[in-house]
Design a protein around this motif. Structure first.
Motif, PDB file in Angstrom:
ATOM      1  N   ALA A  77       0.836  -1.205   0.000  1.00 56.09           N
ATOM      2  CA  ALA A  77       0.000   0.000   0.000  1.00 56.09           C
ATOM      3  C   ALA A  77       0.867   1.249   0.000  1.00 56.09           C
ATOM      4  N   TYR A  78       1.930   1.220   0.810  1.00 55.20           N
ATOM      5  CA  TYR A  78       2.851   2.368   0.865  1.00 55.20           C
ATOM      6  C   TYR A  78       3.488   2.594  -0.504  1.00 55.20           C
ATOM      7  N   ARG A  79       3.954   1.515  -1.135  1.00 57.21           N
ATOM      8  CA  ARG A  79       4.612   1.660  -2.444  1.00 57.21           C
ATOM      9  C   ARG A  79       3.629   2.130  -3.514  1.00 57.21           C
ATOM     10  N   THR A  80       2.367   1.678  -3.412  1.00 57.21           N
ATOM     11  CA  THR A  80       1.344   2.149  -4.359  1.00 57.21           C
ATOM     12  C   THR A  80       1.136   3.653  -4.214  1.00 57.21           C
ATOM     13  N   ALA A  81       0.997   4.128  -2.955  1.00 58.41           N
ATOM     14  CA  ALA A  81       0.808   5.557  -2.715  1.00 58.41           C
ATOM     15  C   ALA A  81       2.034   6.348  -3.141  1.00 58.41           C
ATOM     16  N   GLU A  82       3.229   5.806  -2.835  1.00 54.09           N
ATOM     17  CA  GLU A  82       4.461   6.499  -3.199  1.00 54.09           C
ATOM     18  C   GLU A  82       4.579   6.643  -4.713  1.00 54.09           C
ATOM     19  N   ALA A  83       4.256   5.577  -5.445  1.00 51.67           N
ATOM     20  CA  ALA A  83       4.336   5.633  -6.902  1.00 51.67           C
ATOM     21  C   ALA A  83       3.357   6.658  -7.472  1.00 51.67           C
ATOM     22  N   LEU A  84       2.172   6.720  -6.876  1.00 48.74           N
ATOM     23  CA  LEU A  84       1.175   7.686  -7.338  1.00 48.74           C
ATOM     24  C   LEU A  84       1.647   9.117  -7.093  1.00 48.74           C
ATOM     25  N   VAL A  85       2.157   9.383  -5.897  1.00 46.54           N
ATOM     26  CA  VAL A  85       2.651  10.723  -5.581  1.00 46.54           C
ATOM     27  C   VAL A  85       3.815  11.094  -6.495  1.00 46.54           C
ATOM     28  N   ASN A  86       4.728  10.159  -6.726  1.00 46.50           N
ATOM     29  CA  ASN A  86       5.865  10.434  -7.609  1.00 46.50           C
ATOM     30  C   ASN A  86       5.408  10.719  -9.031  1.00 46.50           C
ATOM     31  N   ASN A  87       4.405   9.981  -9.483  1.00 44.13           N
ATOM     32  CA  ASN A  87       3.853  10.204 -10.824  1.00 44.13           C
ATOM     33  C   ASN A  87       3.262  11.604 -10.938  1.00 44.13           C
ATOM     34  N   LEU A  88       2.498  11.999  -9.918  1.00 43.92           N
ATOM     35  CA  LEU A  88       1.873  13.326  -9.936  1.00 43.92           C
ATOM     36  C   LEU A  88       2.923  14.429  -9.869  1.00 43.92           C
ATOM     37  N   ASN A  89       3.925  14.272  -9.021  1.00 44.20           N
ATOM     38  CA  ASN A  89       4.973  15.294  -8.915  1.00 44.20           C
ATOM     39  C   ASN A  89       5.780  15.415 -10.198  1.00 44.20           C
ATOM     40  N   ALA A  90       5.998  14.289 -10.882  1.00 44.81           N
ATOM     41  CA  ALA A  90       6.772  14.321 -12.121  1.00 44.81           C
ATOM     42  C   ALA A  90       6.068  15.128 -13.204  1.00 44.81           C
ATOM     43  N   ARG A  91       4.753  15.268 -13.102  1.00 49.37           N
ATOM     44  CA  ARG A  91       3.984  15.994 -14.119  1.00 49.37           C
ATOM     45  C   ARG A  91       4.009  17.512 -13.905  1.00 49.37           C
ATOM     46  N   LYS A  92       4.461  17.960 -12.735  1.00 50.08           N
ATOM     47  CA  LYS A  92       4.665  19.382 -12.448  1.00 50.08           C
ATOM     48  C   LYS A  92       3.427  20.222 -12.769  1.00 50.08           C
ATOM     49  N   PHE A  93       2.355  19.916 -12.084  1.00 44.71           N
ATOM     50  CA  PHE A  93       1.102  20.638 -12.329  1.00 44.71           C
ATOM     51  C   PHE A  93       1.197  22.074 -11.812  1.00 44.71           C
ATOM     52  N   ASP A  94       0.652  22.991 -12.610  1.00 43.40           N
ATOM     53  CA  ASP A  94       0.569  24.391 -12.178  1.00 43.40           C
ATOM     54  C   ASP A  94      -0.600  24.604 -11.228  1.00 43.40           C
ATOM     55  N   VAL A  95      -1.687  23.857 -11.441  1.00 44.40           N
ATOM     56  CA  VAL A  95      -2.858  23.992 -10.577  1.00 44.40           C
ATOM     57  C   VAL A  95      -3.564  22.645 -10.488  1.00 44.40           C
ATOM     58  N   ILE A  96      -4.067  22.336  -9.297  1.00 45.99           N
ATOM     59  CA  ILE A  96      -4.848  21.126  -9.073  1.00 45.99           C
ATOM     60  C   ILE A  96      -6.239  21.539  -8.609  1.00 45.99           C
ATOM     61  N   TYR A  97      -7.265  21.022  -9.281  1.00 53.66           N
ATOM     62  CA  TYR A  97      -8.651  21.201  -8.842  1.00 53.66           C
ATOM     63  C   TYR A  97      -9.104  19.878  -8.232  1.00 53.66           C
ATOM     64  N   ASN A  98      -9.181  19.838  -6.909  1.00 53.87           N
ATOM     65  CA  ASN A  98      -9.608  18.636  -6.212  1.00 53.87           C
ATOM     66  C   ASN A  98     -11.125  18.680  -6.060  1.00 53.87           C
ATOM     67  N   CYS A  99     -11.831  18.011  -6.950  1.00 58.62           N
ATOM     68  CA  CYS A  99     -13.294  17.990  -6.926  1.00 58.62           C
ATOM     69  C   CYS A  99     -13.825  16.827  -6.097  1.00 58.62           C
ATOM     70  N   THR A 100     -12.940  16.073  -5.460  1.00 59.92           N
ATOM     71  CA  THR A 100     -13.341  14.916  -4.659  1.00 59.92           C
ATOM     72  C   THR A 100     -13.705  15.338  -3.242  1.00 59.92           C
ATOM     73  N   HIS A 101     -12.941  16.266  -2.676  1.00 63.88           N
ATOM     74  CA  HIS A 101     -13.257  16.880  -1.390  1.00 63.88           C
ATOM     75  C   HIS A 101     -13.277  15.898  -0.229  1.00 63.88           C
ATOM     76  N   SER A 102     -12.530  14.803  -0.336  1.00 69.65           N
ATOM     77  CA  SER A 102     -12.438  13.843   0.772  1.00 69.65           C
ATOM     78  C   SER A 102     -11.151  14.074   1.552  1.00 69.65           C
ATOM     79  N   ILE A 103     -11.101  13.527   2.767  1.00 73.05           N
ATOM     80  CA  ILE A 103      -9.874  13.628   3.557  1.00 73.05           C
ATOM     81  C   ILE A 103      -8.736  12.879   2.868  1.00 73.05           C
ATOM     82  N   ALA A 104      -9.046  11.712   2.280  1.00 71.56           N
ATOM     83  CA  ALA A 104      -8.009  10.939   1.590  1.00 71.56           C
ATOM     84  C   ALA A 104      -7.407  11.730   0.436  1.00 71.56           C
ATOM     85  N   SER A 105      -8.266  12.403  -0.347  1.00 70.79           N
ATOM     86  CA  SER A 105      -7.747  13.192  -1.468  1.00 70.79           C
ATOM     87  C   SER A 105      -6.946  14.395  -0.962  1.00 70.79           C
TER      88      SER A 105
END
Length: 564
Positions: A77-105
């Motif tokens: 689970a840790y490695r899955t989350a880490e891979a997801l975070v690394n993937n998102l950071n590698a994309r260098k987003f200028d803005v994120i719209y979090n339309c999920t509004h959950s604590i997990a998101s």
């Protein structure tokens, strides 16, 4: 520009979020827009022409690993989350719209580096907070839906500041989809030139379902009076509803439960003349492909918020002195069969628009609407979707307050919308009511004007006290003095809370102010004081806007009566 739109909830929510991706594409035509979705909504996101690529969010397996108690699965689970975070950071987003509004998101995007984040997030000390002009409105509107009049697709769209208006939802249908849809319908003996009406019997919860027997009776009328071919849509788990339908109307409908993909359903709905439905994800697919919709709003459905986004759709509900029951137990006891098939049949011309003028005349001439409300969707002059009542009746107190709230939120949260445009929207909505109870409306307006004036005065007290706190902090006075002022502000907050208990119509303004106070970000006392001052100023301005719009509605009704 790199933009992430995160909508990790249901399929229908992803469709409703397409209003945001459309507005973003209009504002930033060269941007790279990425959607992050759960697997069930991937097919929707991939068919949105405004989205460049899609990131799947596999939440279920990760959380099962977290809850397993097994060390190997916890590491996975840790490695899955880490891979997801690394993937998102590698994309260098200028803005994120979090339309999920959950604590997990919020936790996830706390670990992602981006120039700006809108929606649910975590503060530097890892406290849940909300960012964005419309985010607090979205969170607090669920507590007083009786006064909520803004479609969720417009809310999502305006997570981007001063978003341009959009015409509807977005879902592309391909020629292959259309060919597959033709083949499916042909297998059930439905030709390309026949009049197709689709029916969705299901909904996410039983209290939100119109009775299958009523659907069957309406379908028989469609077949006998309009020579329609009936197609029942739904997932495989909804097949028992089709069996109930079949007992009341044997042999008249094609049953497609579990036999179609999302894209095939979209193509079938694009081909259909009409969808008759409960509040479902299928309804949003129909809206996205331009299929006219007749919505049976039963149970705890709030069609103004969650109904189909687009023009010309019709919603019918039982008349009541509240918008919808908030308690599901109350909703379960509601008579979902109160809306009769014969009444719904009389609304078909309004949706099909064969002769809308004639249909409206027939609607006005028919007396068989006792206990029902009928609404049709159109975009108001302000660019937001509005549901206009089609059966003329006197305005109720809830109508008055809800109309005032709608325009107050737009005036406060969308400064780009001109005041004259909001007044034009009020005047257009007022024409849908008769003016036979002006004296009563006058008394309501006078009462609520006084109530919102008192609320405005409470907010002004908060402004004065917060300025005293700022001065105290700026001049470096003793902490004891500052604590005394903070204590006075806390007592004022309690007075305001009690005021909402005594005057329920003020609750939306007070709820959002308290919610903003609970979401203060940072630890610097001066910064917190400045933010608190802004909250009291917002409360004062919104209370004043409520008084202004109550008077504007009052004037519009009197002008309407004078012309007659």
């Amino acid at each position: 520009m790199r933009i992430l739109v995160a909508q990790m909830t249901r399929m229908g929510d992803m469709l409703q979020t397409s209003s945001l991706t459309r507005a973003l594409r209009m504002r930033y035509p060269d941007a790279r827009i990425t959607a992050m979705v759960r697997p069930m909504a991937r097919g929707i996101a991939e068919r949105n022409p405004d989205i460049n690529d899609v990131i799947p969010y596999e939440e279920d397996s990760m959380f099962l690993d977290l809850r397993s108690g097994d060390s190997e699965r916890l590491l996975r689970a840790y490695r899955t989350a880490e891979a997801l975070v690394n993937n998102l950071n590698a994309r260098k987003f200028d803005v994120i719209y979090n339309c999920t509004h959950s604590i997990a998101s919020a936790m996830l995007f706390k670990m992602v580096r981006a120039g700006e984040s809108v929606g649910a997030h975590l503060s530097d000390d890892w406290q849940f907070l909300l960012r964005g002009r419309w985010t607090n409105y979205f969170f607090t509107s669920v507590y007083q839906r009786v006064y909520s009049d803004i479609n969720i697709s417009d809310v999502f769209r305006n997570l981007m500041n001063d978003a341009p208006p959009v015409a509807g939802l977005n879902l592309a249908v391909t020629d292959d989809d259309r060919r597959e849809a033709r083949d499916i319908l042909a297998q059930h003996g439905i030709g390309q030139d026949e009049s197709l009406v689709c029916v969705q019997l299901g909904a996410s919860d039983e209290p939100k379902r119109w009775p299958a027997a009523h659907f069957a009776e309406l379908a028989r009328r469609l077949v006998n009076d309009r020579h329609a071919r009936i197609c029942l849509l739904g997932v495989e788990a909804e097949a028992p509803l089709g069996e109930a339908f079949e007992r009341h109307a044997p042999g008249i409908a094609a049953h497609l439960f579990g036999k179609t993909t999302i894209h095939q359903v979209a193509a079938i709905l694009e081909r259909a003349r009409l969808l008759v439905t409960n509040d479902t994800g299928t309804m949003h697919i129909a809206a996205a492909v331009g299929c006219p919709i007749l919505l049976l709003s039963v149970g705890y459905v709030h069609f103004r918020e969650t109904g189909p986004y687009g023009e010309g759709h019709v919603a019918v509900e039982q008349r009541k002195d509240y918008l919808a029951p908030m308690d599901r137990a109350d909703a379960a006891r509601e008579d979902r069969g109160a809306i009769q098939p014969a009444q719904v049949s009389g609304l078909l011309d309004l949706v099909l628009a064969t002769d809308r003028g004639k249909a409206l005349q027939m609607l006005a001439a028919t007396s068989d609407w006792t206990g029902l409300e009928v609404f049709q969707s159109r975009f108001a002059p302000d660019g937001f979707l509005e549901w206009y009542p089609l059966i003329r009746r006197p305005m109720t107190e809830i109508d008055l307050i809800r109309m005032a709230y709608r325009n107050t939120w737009l005036a406060h949260l969308c400064p780009a919308v001109a005041a004259d445009t909001l007044l034009e929207s009020i005047q257009q909505a007022a024409t849908c009511f008769d003016a036979s109870n002006l004296e009563t409306v006058d008394s309501w307006r006078s009462h609520w004007d006084g109530v919102f004036l008192q609320l405005e005065q409470l907010a002004v007290k908060g402004i004065k006290k917060t300025r005293e706190l700022e001065a105290c902090l700026r001049k470096g006075k003793s902490i004891t003095v500052a604590k005394e002022i903070v204590g006075e502000l806390m007592r004022l907050d309690e007075d305001t809370r009690l005021f909402a208990e005594l005057h329920e119509g003020c609750r939306p303004l007070i709820t959002i102010a308290r919610f903003q106070r609970d979401n203060l970000e940072g630890a610097d006392p001066m910064q917190l004081a400045e933010t608190t001052l802004g909250i009291y100023r917002d409360l004062s301005e919104r209370a004043a806007l409520m008084r202004f719009h109550l008077s504007a509605i009052h004037r519009a009704l009197h002008a309407l009566a004078a012309r007659k």
